[in-house]
Write a protein that holds these residues in place. Structure first.
Motif, short mmCIF file in Angstrom:
data_model
loop_
_atom_site.label_atom_id
_atom_site.label_comp_id
_atom_site.label_asym_id
_atom_site.label_seq_id
_atom_site.Cartn_x
_atom_site.Cartn_y
_atom_site.Cartn_z
N MET A 20 -14.26 -4.87 -3.47
CA MET A 20 -13.76 -4.05 -2.38
C MET A 20 -12.60 -4.72 -1.64
SD MET A 20 -17.58 -3.15 -1.13
CE MET A 20 -17.13 -1.89 0.05
N ASP A 21 -12.02 -3.94 -0.80
CA ASP A 21 -10.90 -4.42 -0.01
C ASP A 21 -11.30 -5.67 0.75
OD1 ASP A 21 -8.15 -3.50 1.09
OD2 ASP A 21 -9.30 -4.07 2.85
N GLY A 58 -14.22 -4.29 6.15
CA GLY A 58 -13.66 -3.15 5.42
C GLY A 58 -12.84 -2.26 6.32
N LYS A 59 -12.25 -1.29 5.70
CA LYS A 59 -11.48 -0.27 6.40
C LYS A 59 -10.91 -0.67 7.73
CE LYS A 59 -11.84 0.88 3.36
NZ LYS A 59 -13.05 0.91 2.55
N GLY A 97 -21.12 -2.30 -2.43
CA GLY A 97 -20.36 -3.19 -3.28
C GLY A 97 -21.16 -4.40 -3.74
N ASN A 133 -19.04 2.74 1.81
CA ASN A 133 -18.16 3.84 1.50
C ASN A 133 -18.43 5.01 2.44
OD1 ASN A 133 -16.71 5.92 0.33
ND2 ASN A 133 -17.00 5.07 -1.72
N VAL A 181 -13.33 -0.45 -6.50
CA VAL A 181 -14.70 -0.28 -6.02
C VAL A 181 -15.67 -0.06 -7.15
CG1 VAL A 181 -14.29 0.53 -3.68
CG2 VAL A 181 -14.12 2.11 -5.57
N ASP A 208 -8.74 -0.14 -2.49
CA ASP A 208 -10.06 0.25 -2.95
C ASP A 208 -10.08 0.68 -4.41
OD1 ASP A 208 -11.63 -0.23 -0.70
OD2 ASP A 208 -10.82 1.55 0.27
#
Lengths: 244, 244
Positions: free
Chosen positions: A163-164, A240-241, B161, B208, A158, A155
């Motif tokens: 983003m990832d 994400g995440k 993003g 986020n 960002v 990240d």
DNA sequence: TGACTTACGAAAAACTTACGAGTATCCTCG
DNA sequence: CGAGGATACTCGTAAGTTTTTCGTAAGTCA
């Protein structure tokens, strides 16, 4: 701005348009009718103060106009000559208020472009650009000889809106011009920032003005890996995440 | 770029146009009036650093012109004469520290997909989805029956993003599953968030985790416009916030 | 082996910077 | 109106840097 200053600025502009590269100070002097380089120097400095151009110190022909007439992207993208310029009526369907969107048929079957997916941009770590022996489709505007696509991990970018899991298309080169978005290595960390050089200092600006820029000094190990051409993100459930 | 560099580049270009193949270094030296190959070598290297051409190491006549990644990209890319159009061997250029990414053969000739570009997602305002009667290329993963592309205006979606000027591919539908990224209208404002429903409450989460989610209650006017399939961004000089 | 491409090293040429100083113009204050 | 002052504008020259160029030797490829 004084008329003389404008004259010099205009000369630089037209010179670039005509020759495709920046004029030297001597050429400016001749073109504007100055006898001395000092005069040119004077104007260059004042134009620089006004933010109209930037100079790279000691670089020959190192003038950079600050607002170059860079044609809007969409234009070249859909411009004449482009197969996408055909502008047929693609009744797109309004997504307004309560209406439903009408499904649209896809168009075209032209050559598709793929770029090699070469590596992973680690966040905060040195890049391990290894070959993935894979390829990924990109819009033609992101393609180009030599271009490659990185998959972004982490990240750390960002603030650039990256983003990832995103993919970034980069054009490999080791130098950049002011205002270009570069992927660079600073002290072993890879990062994506906007490149700006003022005299001897190099600044790396994030996309968001609220965030603080990085100033690269001589002590820093700094390499430009390439300049960003585009980025893509594919959404799916729970993007994400995905922990790590 | 210095005038000499441009001269060399122009020579290579015209040579290719005339002969149909790349010049050797000796031919470049003769064509440009250099006595030494070292000089040619020097220019080739500097052009390579600028990303203007790529060399296949030790390959005879192994020069490949690269189109400047900035403006006239899409156009030159598909134009005849572009090495890309014929799918030659393109070197990827140096990427990592010492490592060199080996030249990747690019693939081609798959179906090309483009989606209608329908409108603009206003930031914080109700969408004005008007027809742009235009289309934009997308990777096939973003294409699909009914899909459309929006051009994003405004910075209200940075937390996802997605920034001003980005393009988002959406699949229009009015329901969503947990975890999908949706483009939704809440009380007249359009927004892109991750959709999550727990029992009776609907939450809209930003990308986020640090940012606060929105909880939609029964009183709110809430419509899902579609789910996000992908997003794209094209970089160029002075991207973002220049004037306006 | 022949045709090319790469890799230094070094010197000349081209450019940029820095500094010092001398007009001309315009504005303000007494 | 005239003296001061601040700016804009102009020269010239001597460093200090970078580009451009040459030549030769070594490495590659078919």
């Amino acid at each position: 701005m004084t008329p003389k200053q404008k004259r010099v600025l205009d000369f630089i502009l037209s010179f670039i348009e005509e020759h495709g590269f920046q004029p030297s100070q001597l050429e400016i002097a001749q073109g504007c009718g100055f006898e001395s380089l000092g005069t040119v120097q004077h104007y260059l400095r004042s134009l620089e103060r006004h933010g109209l151009l930037a100079r790279q110190s000691n670089a020959k022909r190192g003038l950079q106009l600050t607002n170059p007439p860079c044609p809007p992207f969409a234009e070249t993208l859909r411009g004449a000559g482009s197969p996408f310029a055909k502008g047929g009526t693609l009744s797109a369907g309004t997504i307004a208020k309560g209406e439903t969107v009408t499904p649209q048929p896809l168009v075209a079957s032209i050559t598709f472009l793929e770029l090699p997916l070469v590596g992973i941009v680690a966040a905060g770590k040195p890049v391990h650009a290894f070959e993935l022996a894979d390829a990924i489709e990109v819009p033609s505007a992101m393609a180009g000889p030599g271009n490659v696509v990185y998959e972004v991990r982490g990240d750390s970018m960002v603030e650039m809106g990256i983003m990832d899991g995103d993919y970034v298309a980069v054009h490999p080169q080791s130098v950049a011009e002011n205002g270009q978005t570069v992927i660079a290595e600073v002290n072993g960390s890879i990062t994506i920032k906007k490149y700006q050089r003022k005299g001897n200092t190099i600044q790396l600006l994030p996309a968001n003005a609220a965030m603080s820029p990085i100033t690269v000094t001589e002590e820093d190990e700094f390499h430009i890996r390439g300049i960003l051409v585009g980025s893509m993100r594919f959404y799916r459930k729970w993007t994400g995440k995905s922990s790590t």
